[in-house]
Design an enzyme around this catalytic site. Structure first.
Site, short mmCIF file in Angstrom:
data_model
loop_
_atom_site.label_atom_id
_atom_site.label_comp_id
_atom_site.label_asym_id
_atom_site.label_seq_id
_atom_site.Cartn_x
_atom_site.Cartn_y
_atom_site.Cartn_z
N GLY A 132 36.97 23.29 5.60
CA GLY A 132 35.58 23.71 5.74
C GLY A 132 35.11 23.42 7.15
O GLY A 132 35.40 24.18 8.08
N GLY A 243 26.76 33.77 16.19
CA GLY A 243 26.43 33.69 14.76
C GLY A 243 25.32 32.68 14.51
O GLY A 243 24.43 32.91 13.69
N ARG A 269 -7.13 29.18 -2.89
CA ARG A 269 -7.09 28.31 -4.08
C ARG A 269 -8.13 27.19 -3.96
O ARG A 269 -8.12 26.43 -2.97
CB ARG A 269 -5.69 27.70 -4.21
CG ARG A 269 -5.54 26.60 -5.22
CD ARG A 269 -5.53 27.13 -6.62
NE ARG A 269 -5.19 26.11 -7.60
CZ ARG A 269 -5.29 26.30 -8.91
NH1 ARG A 269 -5.73 27.45 -9.37
NH2 ARG A 269 -4.96 25.34 -9.75
N GLN A 337 5.07 22.94 -2.37
CA GLN A 337 4.13 21.86 -2.74
C GLN A 337 2.69 22.36 -2.69
O GLN A 337 1.87 22.04 -3.56
CB GLN A 337 4.34 20.68 -1.77
CG GLN A 337 3.60 19.42 -2.13
CD GLN A 337 4.15 18.77 -3.41
OE1 GLN A 337 5.22 19.11 -3.87
NE2 GLN A 337 3.39 17.86 -3.98
N ILE A 338 2.38 23.16 -1.67
CA ILE A 338 1.01 23.69 -1.53
C ILE A 338 0.67 24.60 -2.71
O ILE A 338 -0.46 24.65 -3.18
CB ILE A 338 0.85 24.40 -0.16
CG1 ILE A 338 0.87 23.34 0.96
CG2 ILE A 338 -0.43 25.24 -0.10
CD1 ILE A 338 0.93 23.89 2.37
N GLY A 341 2.13 23.87 -9.18
CA GLY A 341 2.96 24.34 -10.29
C GLY A 341 3.34 25.81 -10.18
O GLY A 341 4.43 26.21 -10.60
N GLU A 364 28.10 28.44 8.80
CA GLU A 364 28.37 28.58 10.25
C GLU A 364 28.23 27.23 10.95
O GLU A 364 27.76 27.14 12.09
CB GLU A 364 27.51 29.68 10.87
CG GLU A 364 27.85 31.04 10.23
CD GLU A 364 27.57 32.25 11.08
OE1 GLU A 364 27.35 32.09 12.29
OE2 GLU A 364 27.62 33.35 10.51
N THR A 366 27.68 22.97 9.50
CA THR A 366 26.59 22.20 8.87
C THR A 366 25.72 21.55 9.96
O THR A 366 26.11 21.49 11.14
CB THR A 366 27.16 21.08 7.99
OG1 THR A 366 27.88 20.17 8.83
CG2 THR A 366 28.08 21.61 6.90
#
Ligand SMILES: Cc1cc2nc3c(=O)[nH]c(=O)nc-3n(C[C@H](O)[C@H](O)[C@H](O)COP(=O)(O)OP(=O)(O)OC[C@H]3O[C@@H](n4cnc5c(N)ncnc54)[C@H](O)[C@@H]3O)c2cc1C
Length: 386
Positions: A132, A243, A269, A337-338, A341, A364, A366
């Protein structure tokens, strides 16, 4: 120092944004839900607007744009569909671009046009079950037989593996020589012994068919060696530099989509009698997201501009990939989070952004490997100074 886009880049952004919103946008949730690649008519239409051959010369059917425009296009695609941004960035930057940069006239004539118009989709594969981050540990072998090489082995996690036709494949032709014994071979689906294995089921990027590929004694003509056989590994690593600008742009696009959705939601909201964006706890999140994403974009444009000027950009490509992936991941987490639910439910795209963006910290190279590359550059520079 001019940090603004030029006239062409602005026009590209406007044109592609409209195309992405109208044509690709409606497909994004479908591809994600059905784990499938784009339908052929959409692939063809993308070819018509130049998405499959962003930097390829016009004579090969490409749009012949600079690397900053390339970043803009990948960002715009990723804003609406992370999976399609993955398919296009891999196809453009680690398949078509190296063929154009390192390939013989024969290889360009054979593959570039079909790739640039999207008639064939391409990929790049070095990763194997036991190789890898340490790609040089690959076990796929290429044994010389007259004028051909017989390639045998297995590759994993191949982007576009399930729907692609042309692949750059790393294989060892001289296992005793370390990285100098690795060559890059162009293998196409029509070659006998080529087999697509399992299509991976993934957390995100489900509209890209990531697969295993098997090569069972595939006979590859020596004309299909990309660049010099001895320099195959270096070529593969250089290919990953461009890449990484693409993956950073992809992360940025997904992060921006998440930010924009969250900013809009925060202004609408209401809780405790006012829009949640009026609470400092939320507005600070938005402020950090916006600043992070803007900084990521500047790092991407810097790496892209260096490449366009023909200057070294390996370190900058790693920096922009590491930073953009990290901050886009954070932006998607905060966006969810904003939304509270509602962000956790499949009805809204925020959870898809969150799932899609994670892998930009993995493929490409880590984030840990990006930091190793950046660290090595710092140490080299320091050594030069003292
Ligand atoms: C959706 C998807 C698409 C992909 N597409 C392609 C593709 O088209 N072509 C292709 O060739 N590959 C592709 N990959 C493979 C991808 O590039 C590898 O997954 C990645 O390079 C990491 O390799 P690995 O998964 O084997 O993890 P490992 O290398 O086993 O790493 C595991 C962990 O150890 C860490 N680690 C490893 N070495 C070090 C070190 N020296 N220092 C510090 N930490 C280290 C890593 O950062 C990671 O956190 C894809 C992967 C995914 C998930």
């Amino acid at each position: 120092m001019d940090l603004t886009l030029n006239k062409t880049q602005k026009a590209v952004q406007k044109h592609i944004r409209r195309f992405c919103e109208n044509v690709l946008g409606p497909w994004a949730p479908v591809l994600d839900k059905e784990h499938r690649f784009l339908p052929p008519d959409v692939v063809k239409e993308m070819g018509r607007v130049g998405i499959w051959g962003i930097q390829a010369p016009k004579k090969y059917g490409g749009a012949e744009l600079d690397t900053v425009s390339y970043s803009i296009i990948i960002e715009e695609i990723a804003r609406v569909c992370g999976s399609t941004a993955l398919s296009t960035t891999v196809h453009n930057s680690v398949c078509l671009a190296p063929i154009l940069k390192f390939g013989s006239e024969y290889l360009k004539e054979k593959y570039a046009y079909d790739l640039a118009i999207g008639k064939k989709i391409g990929g790049f594969t070095v990763t194997e079950p036991n190789a890898g981050s340490d790609a040089a540990g690959m076990q796929t072998i290429a044994v010389k037989d007259g004028n051909d090489y017989i390639v045998t082995g297995q590759k994993t996690f191949v982007t576009n593996g399930g729907n692609g036709e042309v692949f750059l494949v790393g294989a060892k032709y001289d296992p005793g020589k370390g990285t100098r014994g690795i060559g890059v071979f162009i293998i196409d689906k029509s070659m006998e012994g080529f087999e697509v294995g399992k299509i991976e089921e993934k957390l995100g990027m489900r509209g890209n068919l990531t697969s295993e590929l098997y090569f069972d004694h595939v006979r590859v003509p020596k004309e299909n060696i990309l660049g010099s056989l001895k320099a195959g590994f270096i070529l593969a690593m250089k290919t990953l530099d461009i890449g990484r600008i693409g993956i950073a742009s992809q992360a940025l696009g997904i992060g921006c989509a998440a930010f924009e959705a969250a900013a809009k939601y925060a202004s609408q909201r209401k809780q405790f009698g006012r829009p949640i964006g009026k609470f400092q706890g939320i507005s600070f999140k938005l402020a950090e997201m916006k600043t992070d994403l803007e900084a990521a974009r500047l790092l991407i444009y810097k790496a892209a501009s260096l490449k366009d000027k023909g200057l070294p950009y390996t370190r900058e490509a790693s920096m922009c990939k590491f930073f953009a992936a990290d901050r886009a991941m954070k932006a998607c987490r905060e966006a969810l989070q904003i939304f509270g639910g509602y962000g956790y439910c499949l009805e809204l795209p925020v959870e898809r952004y969150f799932r899609d963006v994670k892998v930009t910290e993995i493929y490409e190279g880590t984030s840990e490997i990006m930091k190793l590359i950046i660290g090595n550059h710092i140490l080299k520079e320091f050594k030069q100074i003292n």
